[in-house]
Design a protein around this motif. Sequence first.
Motif, mmCIF file in Angstrom:
data_model
loop_
_atom_site.group_PDB
_atom_site.id
_atom_site.type_symbol
_atom_site.label_atom_id
_atom_site.label_comp_id
_atom_site.label_asym_id
_atom_site.label_seq_id
_atom_site.Cartn_x
_atom_site.Cartn_y
_atom_site.Cartn_z
ATOM 1 N N TYR A 93 0.859 -1.181 0.000
ATOM 2 C CA TYR A 93 0.000 0.000 0.000
ATOM 3 C C TYR A 93 0.897 1.233 0.000
ATOM 4 O O TYR A 93 1.953 1.235 0.628
ATOM 5 N N ILE A 94 0.440 2.268 -0.698
ATOM 6 C CA ILE A 94 1.238 3.485 -0.851
ATOM 7 C C ILE A 94 0.436 4.692 -0.389
ATOM 8 O O ILE A 94 -0.718 4.884 -0.796
ATOM 9 N N GLY A 95 1.067 5.513 0.460
ATOM 10 C CA GLY A 95 0.466 6.771 0.878
ATOM 11 C C GLY A 95 1.426 7.911 0.591
ATOM 12 O O GLY A 95 2.637 7.699 0.438
ATOM 13 N N TYR A 96 0.899 9.112 0.501
ATOM 14 C CA TYR A 96 1.721 10.298 0.247
ATOM 15 C C TYR A 96 1.397 11.362 1.290
ATOM 16 O O TYR A 96 0.233 11.577 1.637
ATOM 17 N N ILE A 121 -8.682 1.537 -2.831
ATOM 18 C CA ILE A 121 -8.294 2.893 -2.460
ATOM 19 C C ILE A 121 -9.138 3.325 -1.267
ATOM 20 O O ILE A 121 -10.364 3.198 -1.284
ATOM 21 N N ALA A 122 -8.470 3.830 -0.240
ATOM 22 C CA ALA A 122 -9.163 4.458 0.884
ATOM 23 C C ALA A 122 -8.967 5.964 0.763
ATOM 24 O O ALA A 122 -7.871 6.430 0.438
ATOM 25 N N ASN A 157 -8.723 15.893 -5.559
ATOM 26 C CA ASN A 157 -7.627 15.405 -6.406
ATOM 27 C C ASN A 157 -6.442 14.920 -5.577
ATOM 28 O O ASN A 157 -5.709 14.020 -6.003
ATOM 29 N N SER A 158 -6.241 15.486 -4.424
ATOM 30 C CA SER A 158 -5.033 15.270 -3.630
ATOM 31 C C SER A 158 -4.737 13.801 -3.360
ATOM 32 O O SER A 158 -5.602 13.045 -2.918
ATOM 33 N N VAL A 159 -3.486 13.389 -3.592
ATOM 34 C CA VAL A 159 -3.098 12.009 -3.285
ATOM 35 C C VAL A 159 -2.847 11.830 -1.805
ATOM 36 O O VAL A 159 -2.903 10.718 -1.286
ATOM 37 N N PHE A 180 -3.408 3.959 -1.420
ATOM 38 C CA PHE A 180 -3.576 3.186 -2.644
ATOM 39 C C PHE A 180 -3.023 1.770 -2.489
ATOM 40 O O PHE A 180 -1.880 1.605 -2.038
ATOM 41 N N ALA A 181 -3.805 0.766 -2.866
ATOM 42 C CA ALA A 181 -3.235 -0.564 -3.034
ATOM 43 C C ALA A 181 -2.260 -0.470 -4.198
ATOM 44 O O ALA A 181 -2.558 0.150 -5.226
#
Length: 336
Positions: free
Chosen positions: A87-90, A116-117, A160-162, A167-168
């Motif tokens: 999982y990826i976060g920003y 996606i959460a 829009n913001s990541v 994200f999986a």
Amino acid sequence: MNKVELISVIVAAYNIEDYLEKCIESLLKQSYTELEIIIVDDGSTDATGRICDSYAEKYDNIKVIHKKNGGLSDARNAGLAIAEGGYIGYVDGDDFVEPDMYRAMWQACQESGAEIAICAYRQIGRGAMEMHPTNKQVVLFGEEALDIYICGHEQYHIYNSVWSKLFARRVIEKISFPVGRKSEDIIYTTKAMVKAQKCVFLDTPYYNYVIDREGSIMNSGLMERRFQDEIPFSREQIAYFEEVGMGKLAEKAAYHFYRKMLFYYIDFQDRRMKEAADKLIRMLQSEKRQIIEIYQKEYVAMGDRVRMKMALRTPKLYYYTVKVYDKVIIPLRQRK
């Protein structure tokens, strides 16, 4: 360590020595412990790089990349290239997050099967919007999530913001941030959400977005950012929906794009940015035929049709009408 459960959080940092420690500390205090923190020092000239290194020396789960300045997109891409999480976060290095953010988002994905959460966020600083979170979780399927993303929702706001998302990894494979441009989240988020079969929205403000930092990207170069980045990316989004066979969504995206342009026109006028306001109106007038076609759709509000017609025909009259409405009509309605 189970790679599926590892979350990689990518922190972009550029000349934010006064903010970075608070950001990193908020990640170290996460209740979800399977966290890989990747801080990308994007060629900072202040103490940002030294702060990154001091944390990396103390904590095994912190990795640091020092690179030549290339902008936010380039920094995020560099972090993603070495991320090991499923999982990826920003997180932007001048913001900070609540202690349960990644635990809540990961758990919501596990329970719902979402890829996606998305969480609500809180603005920090002067002019911050008032929030009314419900703390509810809502599972959204396919185009349902995209429709809310494009058209908006009274309660659930997908931006829009990541940084408001987890994200999986499988939904962002082969998606990268466009280097050298701002407003990069628009197309990145769009492509990821198109790939996702299910999203989950958490109406809890887990992310704290600092809005009044001096020198931030959002506080500088408004005309340039809107004309060179936001508008082209919005057009690219519309084209992408067409490309993947989502024609109706492309039409709705076009409608909300043109609708937003009228808000931009008012904003430019309020800021006395005459050149920008005139340029925007000329752009809309040159696309009059496309606008009329879109504004005939059944989902377009009658008030929006009237506003667009007036703006295209007599922009200054439209501006003053909006100002009178805001100053006189709205207060009268609020008294009733």
